[in-house]
Scaffold this active site. Structure first.
Site, PDB file in Angstrom:
ATOM      1  CG  ASP A 298       1.858   4.490  -0.247  1.00  0.00           C
ATOM      2  OD1 ASP A 298       2.389   4.182  -1.332  1.00  0.00           O
ATOM      3  OD2 ASP A 298       1.019   3.773   0.323  1.00  0.00           O
TER       4      ASP A 298
ATOM      5  CG  HIS B 131       0.214   1.044   2.260  1.00  0.00           C
ATOM      6  ND1 HIS B 131      -0.020   1.443   0.964  1.00  0.00           N
ATOM      7  CD2 HIS B 131      -0.615  -0.004   2.500  1.00  0.00           C
ATOM      8  CE1 HIS B 131      -0.954   0.660   0.434  1.00  0.00           C
ATOM      9  NE2 HIS B 131      -1.326  -0.224   1.341  1.00  0.00           N
TER      10      HIS B 131
ATOM     11  CB  SER C  97      -2.076  -3.589   0.870  1.00  0.00           C
ATOM     12  OG  SER C  97      -2.715  -2.426   1.356  1.00  0.00           O
TER      13      SER C  97
END
Length: 388
Positions: free
Chosen positions: A190, A192, A288
């Site tokens: 990912d 993130h 985000s």
């Protein structure tokens, strides 16, 4: 012999094509439209074509097959992902060069300084959380591809830019590098960070913010509960369209536990003042990394600061647009917070932004204020250097 072989090949091809065609009729059988869909103007035909195209198995087979070949033979995915070693995936935004990067950095620097000026005029303290790139933290998991030279000193240059602008921005690279010994600070598949990485950053920010004295003593205590999670399909796997036919080729999913931060106890207002200020003193603005509750960055900040906050971060908009939107909001104009924490991943500094949703004159004024502030800072530094 050759004639027999050719017949076998032809028969196999024809049989496969027939089987796939019959299979595709399953999708056609599920087609339906509203009763009033007109036939004569072609809308019904277009609707059926779209439905059939989505359900046609040859298209999905071709997509999966080419993705499997690119991934297994060449170690490549769709534009957007870089295939690393050890089942790691990276965003190509952390690797590829950016067009007009130098001009974009200059423009964004002016905007950042303009934001600081706007907040300062409203007696709001700005602290920036410049997030190091995942690629900067995990170079041991690179594959054959290396980041472009633009990214080599991007984090250090970004911190220097904000320091010259008089903005507090604690180093987050060192603490995250040290924290790697205790667990993953970024997800493997990912873009993130993990909740653990978010917690490390929140703690470092609190270490910088508390001595400033901008936050009132609230006496609030926040605790974080860790709940059972499960497999997490990383956003970078979306650039590897291997499922469902070659799903086993995908890197195994990350395991992501759920984190929930809540206030343990409330403290009464100091003294007998029944009208003590109840305004939330902290605003969080960003991407985000802050907006997505799965990483629990807002919760980790509440716990580290011992203070509530309002989260103005947005998903899919980068760091600049949510900040500009916040400055234009009634929340800011009517009741500005004491502190703004601006989460800003380093890879966004050299990017261009579409600012067309904002008033062009206001953006120009913001940049002009930022450039004027930079010139003043440069002159001050020059004069101080001359004295020495």
């Amino acid at each position: 012999m050759n004639r027999t072989t050719n017949l076998v090949y032809a028969g196999t091809f024809a049989g496969t094509l027939l089987a796939l065609s019959l299979w595709s009729l399953k999708g056609a059988a599920g087609f339906s439209t509203a009763d009033n869909t007109p036939v004569l103007n072609g809308k019904l035909a277009l609707a059926f074509e779209k439905h059939y195209d989505e359900e046609f198995p040859i298209k999905k087979l071709g997509t999966n097959l080419w993705a499997a070949l690119d991934y297994t033979l060449f170690g490549e995915g769709r534009p957007g992902v870089v295939i690393g070693a050890n089942q790691w995936l990276f965003s190509d935004e952390e690797f590829k060069p950016t067009a007009a990067a130098s001009q974009n950095i200059t423009d964004n620097q002016a905007l950042i300084q303009g934001v600081r000026e706007t907040l300062a005029r409203n007696n709001v303290q700005l602290v920036m959380a410049i997030l190091p790139a995942k690629a900067r933290l995990y170079p041991e998991n690179f594959g054959e591809q290396q980041p472009a030279s633009l990214h080599e000193q991007l984090y250090q240059n970004f911190r220097r830019i904000v320091a010259d602008a008089g903005i507090q921005a604690p180093d987050l690279l060192g603490p995250l590098q040290q924290a790697k010994a205790g667990g993953q600070v970024f997800l493997r598949t990912d873009t993130h960070w993990t909740p653990y990485g978010a917690q490390v950053v929140a703690g470092q920010l609190a270490t910088t913010i508390k001595p400033i004295g901008v936050l009132p003593e609230s006496g609030n205590v926040y605790v974080t509960e860790t709940l059972p999670g499960g497999p997490h399909k990383g956003d970078l796997t979306n650039f590897l369209p291997l499922d469902p036919l070659f799903e086993e080729l995908l890197p195994p999913p990350d395991q992501l536990a759920k984190h929930n931060t809540r206030q343990q106890e409330e403290s009464a207002p100091a003294g007998d003042d029944l009208f003590a200020e109840t305004q939330v003193p902290v605003a969080l603005v960003g991407t985000s990394y802050s907006a997505d509750e799965r990483w629990n960055f807002a919760g980790a900040l509440r716990q580290a600061l011992g203070s509530d906050l309002v989260n103005f971060a947005e998903d899919g908009r980068g760091p600049l647009l949510p900040m500009l939107k916040f400055l234009q909001s009634e929340d800011f104009k009517k009741s500005p917070p004491r502190l703004v924490i601006w989460e800003f991943p380093e890879r966004y500094l050299p990017m261009a932004y579409d600012l067309s949703e904002f008033d062009a004159d206001w953006i120009a004024q913001l940049k002009a204020a930022g450039r004027q502030d930079k010139q003043l800072a440069d002159n001050t530094a020059t004069n101080q250097g001359a004295r020495h």
